[in-house]
Design a protein around this motif. Sequence first.
Motif, PDB file in Angstrom:
ATOM      1  N   TYR A 115      -5.602   5.499  -3.277  1.00  0.00           N
ATOM      2  CA  TYR A 115      -4.087   6.448  -2.307  1.00  0.00           C
ATOM      3  C   TYR A 115      -4.544   7.656  -1.478  1.00  0.00           C
ATOM      4  O   TYR A 115      -3.412   7.905  -1.229  1.00  0.00           O
ATOM      5  CB  TYR A 115      -3.133   6.271  -2.646  1.00  0.00           C
ATOM      6  N   LEU A 175       4.115   7.855  -0.656  1.00  0.00           N
ATOM      7  CA  LEU A 175       3.633   6.377  -1.361  1.00  0.00           C
ATOM      8  C   LEU A 175       5.815   6.738  -1.861  1.00  0.00           C
ATOM      9  O   LEU A 175       6.492   7.033  -2.609  1.00  0.00           O
ATOM     10  CB  LEU A 175       3.364   6.616  -2.436  1.00  0.00           C
ATOM     11  N   LYS A 178      -3.064   7.981   1.999  1.00  0.00           N
ATOM     12  CA  LYS A 178      -1.842   8.866   2.337  1.00  0.00           C
ATOM     13  C   LYS A 178      -1.374   9.918   1.572  1.00  0.00           C
ATOM     14  O   LYS A 178      -1.584  10.341   1.292  1.00  0.00           O
ATOM     15  CB  LYS A 178      -1.384   7.490   0.773  1.00  0.00           C
ATOM     16  N   ARG A 223       0.957  -1.187   0.198  1.00  0.00           N
ATOM     17  CA  ARG A 223      -0.003  -0.082   0.580  1.00  0.00           C
ATOM     18  C   ARG A 223       1.057   1.045   0.102  1.00  0.00           C
ATOM     19  O   ARG A 223       0.483   2.422  -0.323  1.00  0.00           O
ATOM     20  CB  ARG A 223      -1.064   0.358   0.979  1.00  0.00           C
TER      21      ARG A 223
END
Length: 415
Positions: A405, A411, A408, A40
């Motif tokens: 995402y 990444l 988040k 992830r």
Amino acid sequence: MDRKIPKDVLLKEKRKRWIKYGTIILSSIVLIAVIISLLRDSISLKNIQLSSVDKGTIEVTVSASGKVMPAFEETVIAPIESRIMKVHKRAGDSVDVGTPLLQLDLQSIETDYRKMLDELQMRQYRIEQQRIKNSSTLSDMEMQLKVNDMQIDKMAVEVVNEKYLDSIGAGTTDKVREVEISYNVAKLEQEQAHKKFENDRKVADAELRVQELELEIFRKTLAETKRILEDAQIRSPRKAILTYINNQVGARVGQGTEVAILSDLSQFRIDGEIADSYGDRISVGSKAVVRIGSDELTGVVSNVTPLSKNGVIQFTVQLDDPDNQRLRSGLRTDVYVMNAVKEDVLRIDNGPYYSGQGTYELFVLNGGTLEKRKVQLGESNYQYVEVISGLEPGDRVVVSDMSRYRDKNKLKVSQ
């Protein structure tokens, strides 16, 4: 000799096995969670689309939906109320000028037309009869006036004679006066008769002109009936493709009802729709780009409806390449209409992330990491989006869909 294993030993062995299995399962769950977490928090460059921030020109556009339509389309309507007797052609057939499409029940209008032809002849006879009657009456009156003129001339001679007789003593003054009065009365009556003759002739001419005018009006009505009768044959007015026809034999059709549609499928236009809140950004002459899949066709706005209907304004795009092979009648397209030009602005590629002017959180590539950054975006076209703040020239921004995402902030990037 075998001995029986005590119960407490069996329970202890069983407990050890359960602890061993539980430890293996728990370790597997933790390992899977760690792997998922690692997956992830990282993404492959192959799975994203990056755009470099640069400076350039943006031709600002508004997006709309469009539909490919034949450049020319003509609707054939029923000129009379009737019933469909026969269908000669089917939708999709090619037709030439004069090709029969439908046969309507024309018995009623044909009967009316024949009656009107008879009435036309009768009106013509009446006018001719009136013309002869007027000529005869006026001729009689004119002849009578000539006779009266001769009688007045005779009376004038009598007046001269009586005066001569009176001068030589062979007549009397009373006789001279009587003859003069008769002569003057006759002249007045003749003058009145002449005026009556002129008035009667004018009245006769006016009555004849009225009848001739009525005849001309009737001829026009007859010509219109003849035209309707010819139109009721329902023939093709031009060479085209028959895209629709009412093929319900026996069905009644009202006057003005659509019975067929003819289309020229060799060339096309785009009929667009846009929310009326953007109506002020579209005007006749604006450049437009039509996207069909990966292909782009250019054109100009040729017509804009002045009124909004259900919150939508309709417009038409005249294509520069109206016979492009990708064009198909009824095909849905995206239409972008240019309404302004911005030069020397920061820009990035347009993509699914953009939904209008505002603040966005976009991932920016920084070494081997994607970092989320707040970015202020402005106007756009189908290729580029204006960057107002938050990015610098040379920054590489993810322009593909990153909604999975959204929680988040960073990444890792893998090749």
